[in-house]
Design an enzyme around this catalytic site. Structure first.
Site, PDB file in Angstrom:
ATOM      1  N   ASP A 189       0.468 -20.526 -10.344  1.00 20.47           N
ATOM      2  CA  ASP A 189       1.753 -20.353 -10.477  1.00 20.47           C
ATOM      3  C   ASP A 189       2.477 -20.210  -9.492  1.00 20.47           C
ATOM      4  OD1 ASP A 189       3.653 -19.918 -12.754  1.00 20.47           O
ATOM      5  OD2 ASP A 189       3.976 -17.839 -11.652  1.00 20.47           O
ATOM      6  N   GLU A 248     -17.668 -22.084  -2.962  1.00 15.98           N
ATOM      7  CA  GLU A 248     -18.930 -21.183  -3.104  1.00 15.98           C
ATOM      8  C   GLU A 248     -19.433 -21.281  -4.380  1.00 15.98           C
ATOM      9  OE1 GLU A 248     -17.818 -17.240  -1.933  1.00 15.98           O
ATOM     10  OE2 GLU A 248     -17.067 -17.651  -0.158  1.00 15.98           O
TER      11      GLU A 248
END
Length: 551
Positions: A217, A266
């Site tokens: 956002d 990751e």
């Protein structure tokens, strides 16, 4: 498109995951308005989980949920008090975990909203900053400043809130704090290392739970220009997304997203993604958020705001593909979301008459055009039902904070957030478990005929049209991911282009004029947004109609 979803991080040395997001169709769920599982009139996570088969059957690849975090709900959850907790109105953390697992079992990926530009004024950091007063180190995590004037009675600068009025509020001890949105939404100071570390932790919290990505956002708003300089004039909201302002789209945001990209990597290599809500002056500026070591996608607001006009649409399509190809990112296409008037209503105006039939006809044609373009498409809940904007909500039920500030945005966002109709003859039309039960915003009586149940099995319905379109898009070898289109010769007011790839060829033809047109038939009819008429080597396209061809 990949349907085998895993919630576990990739093992070291494993093969790179397919980049599913390059051609994904992603469906936005606005949690308070999608489905109410407990009958209190407010949508919730159990309600969403129960309705996920609808999205599987629709044919989308992923679901994006707007915020459901702990919040006082001053701005419908975009004022977050605790980024690791579910607000009780939506359920529990266990419900969030169950929703992710159910979505994955159905072959759907899950994207959560993250709100890093600002938090709630009930966030513990902000409450601590108020308690400890001027000079407290925790205040440096926000933008607290003394005011101007003899007694500090004037705001520190002339910035205005996106929701209207000044972007500063004075607290009891005399200092002012910055909020680019509502006063209940203080902006974080991203120059402070604690803010960086907090959001690294938040990302990992939800990634560990199995989420497949984040919609960021106000991705363009985190970093402010050094010194917080004045702009020099009012009505700044008219500049947003059109030209540079010192509080949006600053170069410093890109270091943040390079850091986030490393965290996402990751967890499953290329499987976990981030999508930028970045209002920038140009699509080229938006593309900077998508360089190889930053975010994966950005919403194409320039496309969303383009009128139903052939020349304008062709220009924005060309600009979008050129800009995204320069950074090897997929273009994205979107027509509606929770902040704008639904496109079935936006497209209704001819000479200001607001013809609903015209609006729906154009909306269906616009959907086929969007789904034919290379890249990823976003759908907003209810557009598959052909829902119009609800324009006659009583003032007493409105909840959009922009409506109450009397300036800035038009304050009409409630109209696109009215709960979905699922079934039945009485409101709330299956939104909750009980017929005639509560609904946080009222639905029009006319929505009885637009419910999922009413449209299912009707070959002429908008719902079945969307289902067919997404099935063809998934099956045709030239649709989905890609970089280019080839424009074909066409009359004024008509768009025609070819796509090739993976052993197939495809043509899309769009008549954006107000009259039927007879055009050469380029191949075998796959799908049309309205009935088309055959001819001798030609096809009659009605006004405001899109046709897909296997060519």
């Amino acid at each position: 498109m990949t349907q085998n979803v895993t919630a576990a991080p990739a093992a070291p040395g494993s093969a790179p995951a397919p980049q599913w997001w390059r051609d994904a169709v992603i469906y936005q769920v606005y949690p308070r308005s999608f489905a109410d599982g407990n009958g209190d009139g407010m949508g919730d996570l159990p309600g969403i989980a129960a309705r996920l088969p609808h999205l599987r059957d629709l044919g989308v690849d992923a679901v994006w949920l707007s915020p459901f975090y702990a919040s006082p709900q001053a701005d419908a959850g975009y004022d977050v008090a605790d980024y690791r907790a579910v607000d009780p109105m939506f359920g529990t953390l266990t419900d969030a975990d169950a929703l992710i697992r159910e979505a994955h079992a159905l072959g759907l990926r899950v994207i959560f909203d993250i709100v890093p530009n600002h938090c709630s004024d009930r966030h513990e950091w902000f409450l601590q900053a108020l308690r400890e007063g001027p000079g407290a180190p925790v205040r440096d995590r926000f933008h607290f400043l003394p005011g101007k004037g003899p007694d500090g009675e004037l705001p520190p600068n002339d910035w205005e809130s996106v929701f209207g009025g000044p972007a500063w509020t004075r607290v009891e001890d005399g200092e002012w704090y910055l909020h680019l949105f509502a006063p209940e939404q203080p902006d974080f100071n991203w120059d402070h290392p604690a803010v960086h570390e907090e959001f690294r932790s938040v990302l990992r919290f939800w990634l560990d739970l199995g989420v497949d990505g984040f919609r960021v956002d106000v991705a363009h708003g985190l970093v402010k220009a050094s010194g917080l300089p004045d702009i020099g004039h009012g009505e700044q909201v008219k500049l947003l997304g059109k030209q540079e302002v010192p509080y949006f789209d600053q170069d410093g945001v890109h270091a943040i997203y390079r850091d986030w990209r490393r965290i996402l990597a990751e967890y499953g290599g290329a499987e976990r993604i981030a999508v930028a809500e970045a209002w920038t002056p140009t699509v080229e500026r938006s593309a900077r958020y998508l360089r190889h070591d930053e975010l994966h996608q950005a919403f194409n607001f320039e496309y969303l705001t383009t009128d139903w006009d052939a020349a304008a649409l062709r220009a924005v399509i060309d600009r979008s593909l050129t800009a995204m190809n320069a950074v090897d990112a997929p273009a994205t296409w979107v027509l509606s979301n929770h902040d704008v008037v639904r496109h079935a209503t936006r497209f209704a105006d001819g000479d200001g008459d607001g013809d609903a039939a015209r609006g729906l006809r154009r909306a269906r044609a616009a959907t086929l055009l969007m789904l034919a373009l290379p890249g990823s498409a976003y759908l907003y809940q209810g557009e598959e039902l052909g829902l119009p904007e609800v324009t006659e909500l009583p003032d007493e039920v409105r909840q959009d904070p922009a409506f109450f500030r009397g300036a800035g945005q038009d304050g009409t966002r409630d109209g696109c957030r009215v709960p979905l109709p699922w079934s039945g003859r009485r409101a709330p039309f299956g939104f909750g478990p009980a017929e005639g039960g509560p609904s946080w915003l009222p639905q029009p009586d006319s929505w009885q005929g637009l419910s999922v149940a009413a449209q299912t099995g009707d070959p002429d319905s908008t719902l079945e049209f969307y289902r067919r379109a997404l099935a063809v898009r998934r099956a045709h070898p030239a649709l989905g991911a890609g970089r280019d289109i080839v424009w074909l010769p066409s009359p004024e007011g008509v768009l025609a282009f070819r796509r090739t790839g993976r052993g197939g060829s495809f043509v899309c033809t769009v008549n954006l004029t107000a009259s039927p047109l007879s055009l050469p038939t380029p191949g075998t009819l796959l799908l049309a947004s309205a009935d088309v008429g055959p001819g001798a080597g030609r096809t009659v396209l009605p006004a405001d109609t899109t046709v897909w061809w296997a060519a």
